[in-house]
Enzyme design. Structure first.
Site, PDB file in Angstrom:
ATOM      1  N   GLU A  28      58.097  47.679  32.065  1.00  0.00           N
ATOM      2  CA  GLU A  28      58.061  46.280  31.637  1.00  0.00           C
ATOM      3  C   GLU A  28      59.279  45.903  30.792  1.00  0.00           C
ATOM      4  O   GLU A  28      59.245  44.920  30.058  1.00  0.00           O
ATOM      5  CB  GLU A  28      56.776  46.017  30.857  1.00  0.00           C
ATOM      6  CG  GLU A  28      55.510  46.209  31.673  1.00  0.00           C
ATOM      7  CD  GLU A  28      54.266  45.904  30.854  1.00  0.00           C
ATOM      8  OE1 GLU A  28      53.872  44.726  30.817  1.00  0.00           O
ATOM      9  OE2 GLU A  28      53.708  46.822  30.251  1.00  0.00           O
ATOM     10  N   SER A 166      51.787  44.612  33.325  1.00  0.00           N
ATOM     11  CA  SER A 166      52.459  43.712  34.267  1.00  0.00           C
ATOM     12  C   SER A 166      52.058  43.978  35.712  1.00  0.00           C
ATOM     13  O   SER A 166      52.805  43.691  36.639  1.00  0.00           O
ATOM     14  CB  SER A 166      53.989  43.806  34.134  1.00  0.00           C
ATOM     15  OG  SER A 166      54.404  43.229  32.921  1.00  0.00           O
ATOM     16  N   TYR A 236      55.197  37.124  38.107  1.00  0.00           N
ATOM     17  CA  TYR A 236      56.486  36.666  37.589  1.00  0.00           C
ATOM     18  C   TYR A 236      57.309  35.884  38.605  1.00  0.00           C
ATOM     19  O   TYR A 236      58.370  35.378  38.272  1.00  0.00           O
ATOM     20  CB  TYR A 236      57.283  37.867  37.063  1.00  0.00           C
ATOM     21  CG  TYR A 236      56.563  38.551  35.947  1.00  0.00           C
ATOM     22  CD1 TYR A 236      56.433  37.956  34.702  1.00  0.00           C
ATOM     23  CD2 TYR A 236      55.955  39.795  36.145  1.00  0.00           C
ATOM     24  CE1 TYR A 236      55.725  38.570  33.681  1.00  0.00           C
ATOM     25  CE2 TYR A 236      55.247  40.420  35.128  1.00  0.00           C
ATOM     26  CZ  TYR A 236      55.146  39.795  33.900  1.00  0.00           C
ATOM     27  OH  TYR A 236      54.444  40.409  32.900  1.00  0.00           O
ATOM     28  N   ARG A 274      45.356  39.168  24.629  1.00  0.00           N
ATOM     29  CA  ARG A 274      44.816  38.479  25.802  1.00  0.00           C
ATOM     30  C   ARG A 274      43.750  39.359  26.434  1.00  0.00           C
ATOM     31  O   ARG A 274      44.008  40.527  26.744  1.00  0.00           O
ATOM     32  CB  ARG A 274      45.923  38.184  26.814  1.00  0.00           C
ATOM     33  CG  ARG A 274      45.534  37.143  27.867  1.00  0.00           C
ATOM     34  CD  ARG A 274      46.580  37.003  28.957  1.00  0.00           C
ATOM     35  NE  ARG A 274      46.541  38.143  29.864  1.00  0.00           N
ATOM     36  CZ  ARG A 274      47.595  38.889  30.172  1.00  0.00           C
ATOM     37  NH1 ARG A 274      48.770  38.654  29.627  1.00  0.00           N
ATOM     38  NH2 ARG A 274      47.468  39.890  31.015  1.00  0.00           N
ATOM     39  N   ASP A 276      41.308  39.885  29.600  1.00  0.00           N
ATOM     40  CA  ASP A 276      41.232  39.476  31.001  1.00  0.00           C
ATOM     41  C   ASP A 276      39.862  39.804  31.588  1.00  0.00           C
ATOM     42  O   ASP A 276      39.368  40.928  31.433  1.00  0.00           O
ATOM     43  CB  ASP A 276      42.311  40.192  31.821  1.00  0.00           C
ATOM     44  CG  ASP A 276      43.725  39.881  31.323  1.00  0.00           C
ATOM     45  OD1 ASP A 276      43.880  38.950  30.519  1.00  0.00           O
ATOM     46  OD2 ASP A 276      44.664  40.576  31.761  1.00  0.00           O
ATOM     47  N   GLU A 288      40.710  44.037  31.415  1.00  0.00           N
ATOM     48  CA  GLU A 288      41.585  44.783  30.519  1.00  0.00           C
ATOM     49  C   GLU A 288      41.951  43.936  29.311  1.00  0.00           C
ATOM     50  O   GLU A 288      41.657  42.734  29.254  1.00  0.00           O
ATOM     51  CB  GLU A 288      42.851  45.245  31.229  1.00  0.00           C
ATOM     52  CG  GLU A 288      43.724  44.119  31.755  1.00  0.00           C
ATOM     53  CD  GLU A 288      44.975  44.644  32.444  1.00  0.00           C
ATOM     54  OE1 GLU A 288      46.075  44.359  31.927  1.00  0.00           O
ATOM     55  OE2 GLU A 288      44.845  45.327  33.479  1.00  0.00           O
ATOM     56  N   ASN A 290      45.251  43.104  26.552  1.00  0.00           N
ATOM     57  CA  ASN A 290      46.692  43.192  26.305  1.00  0.00           C
ATOM     58  C   ASN A 290      46.962  42.818  24.855  1.00  0.00           C
ATOM     59  O   ASN A 290      46.786  41.655  24.467  1.00  0.00           O
ATOM     60  CB  ASN A 290      47.451  42.244  27.234  1.00  0.00           C
ATOM     61  CG  ASN A 290      47.286  42.607  28.691  1.00  0.00           C
ATOM     62  OD1 ASN A 290      48.070  43.358  29.241  1.00  0.00           O
ATOM     63  ND2 ASN A 290      46.253  42.072  29.334  1.00  0.00           N
ATOM     64  N   GLY A 294      52.743  38.826  27.266  1.00  0.00           N
ATOM     65  CA  GLY A 294      53.992  38.089  27.441  1.00  0.00           C
ATOM     66  C   GLY A 294      54.042  36.910  26.484  1.00  0.00           C
ATOM     67  O   GLY A 294      53.046  36.212  26.295  1.00  0.00           O
TER      68      GLY A 294
END
Length: 325
Positions: A28, A166, A236, A274, A276, A288, A290, A294
């Protein structure tokens, strides 16, 4: 005393020196550079003096002029800063490594501590924690390099590295011939992989922020609408339709918020994370967590909080002011 100058008045205009750390040795690296550049540009220059530090793919630290200074040089730079803002996604960054460096140096830093970062980075351990507090997780099991050869395909599964981000190394194995290559791809990035059932549901994320006063606040939910697997290229490349706030029934929105807050709290997260989920007919299923998501202005987390009226520079200001003390 005669002849002695009066004491200097305190400099009320002094800016907070913030070390913004990007790059790293994981897959990443480029994503992290984007986050670091965006944060450095958006921190209010009237309040913050940004000191960029970059970790190369080979682990070498570089200063703002991209001159190699090594870890010892970076430590000297950090000693002159008031707070660190680590934005290194993935292993040797998000997994608690940079939090540990800051802890050892006595430097306040943005984001989760060593333990929460390490636990959340490990998708298998995260599932165990979530299960312990009564949250549903994606059914699956752990595969290592030692056990991969005995793994047999019985139904469509998603294969992913245990500790990568990612969506790197994530593959949908929808037939017997796809399993071995999927395991190879995941195990090329990690010594362990997860083999998980395909969950039928909407992909919905919720961000949680611990504010300066210690309270937790959840963002509006964001839904990821894709045709197929939400992989690196879609994430992305702009091919995903990100809808925020997600259109949800009130009961579903409440269930997602409660699950996100419970997960964040159980892991002991700080800063922003974050969470998910898959939203199924039976409710939220945790995918998961994070802890260093980002952080460009157009990334998911800033977009979620912007939908709640918290602008990107204000979100960054909240994070820096709430750094570990």
């Amino acid at each position: 005393h005669p002849g002695r100058a009066p004491p200097a008045e305190p400099d009320v205009t002094a800016r907070t020196r913030v070390a913004v750390i990007g790059g790293g040795q994981s897959c990443e690296h480029e994503v992290s550079l984007g986050s670091a550049a965006a944060v450095a540009a958006a921190l209010d220059p009237a309040t913050y003096d940004v000191v960029p530090l970059t970790i190369g793919r080979d682990g070498t630290w570089h200063d703002r002029g991209m001159r190699p200074i090594g870890l010892s040089g970076a430590a000297q730079v950090l000693r002159g800063c008031d707070v660190a803002f680590p934005l290194v996604h993935g292993p040797r960054g998000e997994d608690g490594a940079l939090a540990a460096l800051c802890e050892l140096g006595g430097l306040p830093y943005v984001g989760s501590g060593v333990g929460p970062g390490a636990i959340a980075m490990d998708k298998w351990v995260t599932k165990l924690v979530a299960g312990a507090i009564g949250l549903a997780t994606t059914p699956g099991h752990l595969v290592t390099r030692a056990t991969a050869a005995t793994e047999r395909w019985t139904h469509p599964v998603v294969v992913k590295p245990v500790a990568a981000g990612s969506s790197r190394g994530v593959t949908l194995a929808d037939g017997p011939d796809a399993l071995a290559p999927a395991l190879d791809a995941a195990l090329a990035l990690d010594s362990r992989a997860l083999v998980e059932d395909v969950v039928v549901g909407r992909e919905v994320d919720v961000a949680v922020l611990r504010r300066v006063d210690g309270s937790m606040v959840a963002s509006p939910a964001l839904e990821i609408v894709v045709d197929g697997l939400f992989d690196y290229d879609l994430k992305y490349g702009g091919g995903a339709d990100l809808r925020v706030p997600a259109r949800l029934e009130e009961v579903d929105a409440k269930a997602l918020e409660d699950a996100a807050l419970a997960t964040y709290d159980a892991l002991g997260c700080s800063g922003v994370a974050r969470i998910d989920f898959f939203l199924t007919d039976d409710g939220p299923v945790l995918n998961e967590v994070n802890t260093v998501p980002g952080m460009t202005e157009h990334s998911q987390v800033p977009r979620m909080f912007a939908a709640a009226g918290l602008a990107y520079p204000d979100l960054l200001d909240e994070l820096v002011r709430g750094a570990h003390r």
